[in-house]
Design an enzyme around this catalytic site. Structure first.
Site, PDB file in Angstrom:
ATOM      1  N   VAL A 165      69.260 105.762  39.252  1.00  0.00           N
ATOM      2  CA  VAL A 165      69.921 106.296  38.063  1.00  0.00           C
ATOM      3  C   VAL A 165      68.827 106.802  37.139  1.00  0.00           C
ATOM      4  O   VAL A 165      67.781 106.161  37.000  1.00  0.00           O
ATOM      5  CB  VAL A 165      70.753 105.204  37.348  1.00  0.00           C
ATOM      6  CG1 VAL A 165      71.246 105.697  35.988  1.00  0.00           C
ATOM      7  CG2 VAL A 165      71.926 104.765  38.213  1.00  0.00           C
ATOM      8  N   TYR A 176      76.661 100.273  38.243  1.00  0.00           N
ATOM      9  CA  TYR A 176      77.870  99.558  38.661  1.00  0.00           C
ATOM     10  C   TYR A 176      78.909 100.532  39.203  1.00  0.00           C
ATOM     11  O   TYR A 176      79.594 100.253  40.193  1.00  0.00           O
ATOM     12  CB  TYR A 176      78.451  98.778  37.487  1.00  0.00           C
ATOM     13  CG  TYR A 176      77.579  97.642  37.028  1.00  0.00           C
ATOM     14  CD1 TYR A 176      77.600  96.403  37.683  1.00  0.00           C
ATOM     15  CD2 TYR A 176      76.720  97.791  35.939  1.00  0.00           C
ATOM     16  CE1 TYR A 176      76.790  95.366  37.265  1.00  0.00           C
ATOM     17  CE2 TYR A 176      75.907  96.750  35.515  1.00  0.00           C
ATOM     18  CZ  TYR A 176      75.937  95.537  36.184  1.00  0.00           C
ATOM     19  OH  TYR A 176      75.125  94.520  35.782  1.00  0.00           O
ATOM     20  N   ASN A 202      62.465  92.329  41.100  1.00  0.00           N
ATOM     21  CA  ASN A 202      63.276  93.357  40.447  1.00  0.00           C
ATOM     22  C   ASN A 202      64.522  92.715  39.835  1.00  0.00           C
ATOM     23  O   ASN A 202      65.617  92.786  40.385  1.00  0.00           O
ATOM     24  CB  ASN A 202      63.660  94.439  41.467  1.00  0.00           C
ATOM     25  CG  ASN A 202      64.263  95.659  40.821  1.00  0.00           C
ATOM     26  OD1 ASN A 202      64.767  95.593  39.697  1.00  0.00           O
ATOM     27  ND2 ASN A 202      64.253  96.770  41.530  1.00  0.00           N
ATOM     28  N   TYR A 209      73.355  93.906  41.442  1.00  0.00           N
ATOM     29  CA  TYR A 209      74.010  93.653  42.719  1.00  0.00           C
ATOM     30  C   TYR A 209      74.809  92.351  42.701  1.00  0.00           C
ATOM     31  O   TYR A 209      75.920  92.290  43.238  1.00  0.00           O
ATOM     32  CB  TYR A 209      72.987  93.641  43.851  1.00  0.00           C
ATOM     33  CG  TYR A 209      72.341  94.987  44.057  1.00  0.00           C
ATOM     34  CD1 TYR A 209      73.113  96.126  44.212  1.00  0.00           C
ATOM     35  CD2 TYR A 209      70.956  95.131  44.067  1.00  0.00           C
ATOM     36  CE1 TYR A 209      72.542  97.371  44.384  1.00  0.00           C
ATOM     37  CE2 TYR A 209      70.367  96.368  44.237  1.00  0.00           C
ATOM     38  CZ  TYR A 209      71.165  97.491  44.401  1.00  0.00           C
ATOM     39  OH  TYR A 209      70.586  98.717  44.558  1.00  0.00           O
TER      40      TYR A 209
END
Length: 246
Positions: A165, A176, A202, A209
């Site tokens: 993104v 999302y 990360n 997730y």
């Protein structure tokens, strides 16, 4: 722009990874400094869909890498995978999130963001997020999912990759939205077990997730990460409707 997934690994300010056609599956960080600052977006004009033209694939490749020669390699690799010409991939789709060009206040002619533009139904749009859905047993140079086992795994297992993104659009929920769309595409293909790789350090990607329903399944051996000269990865799993373990 930042990567969200490992095969990415999701990092909203961490890297994105891309696939090169003539070599191992390699994921490298991407920085999207070329997108015009746009902190708030009108989601009523946001579109997330499977790419249907080479113009859209080119725009996705440019978002993944603003260096033209790398974008060209990613573009050719994308076309090969989607056309079913890459061994080991049953099916691949590139999803793009795009906004009307009119939402960007300024877009200098020499800004590479101009390369992320495409036209659809007479309207100019800009790709601001992208990911790949891969129906396959495994991704090269990545740890393999364990579900489902046997012959069924050839068609019912899938992986997300190249999730990214634009940096300037973080905190708008685009990650999302992309993952939600990918679930619908995977389910349409008959995938019951969806995976994504993410770097252990990360945290933004892991949060994304896990909030999207993924859970820990396995992690990459330290020696493999050292050999591939990259951060060690976790493998996250999501059971889709139709999976008895869901």
């Amino acid at each position: 722009m930042a990567l969200l997934s490992s095969s990415p690994s999701l990092s909203i300010t961490s890297p994105t990874y891309r696939y090169y056609p003539s070599r191992r599956l390699c994921f490298y960080p991407i920085s999207a400094t070329h997108v015009v600052t746009l902190h708030h977006i009108d989601k009523s004009s946001l579109t997330i869909s499977e790419t249907s033209s080479e113009d859209q694939l080119w725009a996705a490749a440019c978002l993944r890498d603003h260096k033209r020669y790398l974008a060209e390699r990613e573009f050719e690799a994308l076309k090969e995978r989607i056309a079913g010409k890459r061994t080991g991939f049953n099916r691949v789709s590139c999803l793009n999130a795009s906004l009307p060009l009119s939402q960007f206040l300024s877009l200098p002619d020499d800004d590479l963001c101009a390369q992320c533009k495409f036209s659809e139904n007479g309207e100019d749009r800009v790709v601001v997020g992208t990911l790949d859905v891969n129906q396959c047993m495994s991704l090269p140079d990545e740890i393999t999912g364990m579900k489902p086992q046997g012959i069924e795994g050839q068609f019912a297992r899938g992986y997300l990759s190249n999730v990214c993104v634009a940096n300037e659009l973080h905190r708008n929920g685009l990650g999302y939205d992309l993952v939600a769309k990918s679930k619908a595409v995977a389910q349409k293909w008959g995938i019951t077990d969806l995976y994504v790789h993410v770097a252990v350090n990360n945290e933004p990607a892991k949060q994304l997730y896990m909030k999207s329903g993924f859970v820990y399944e396995n992690d990459e051996p330290a020696w493999q990460a050292r050999f591939l000269d990259r951060p060690r990865r976790l493998l996250l799993w999501l059971g889709l409707p139709g999976n008895q373990n869901w």
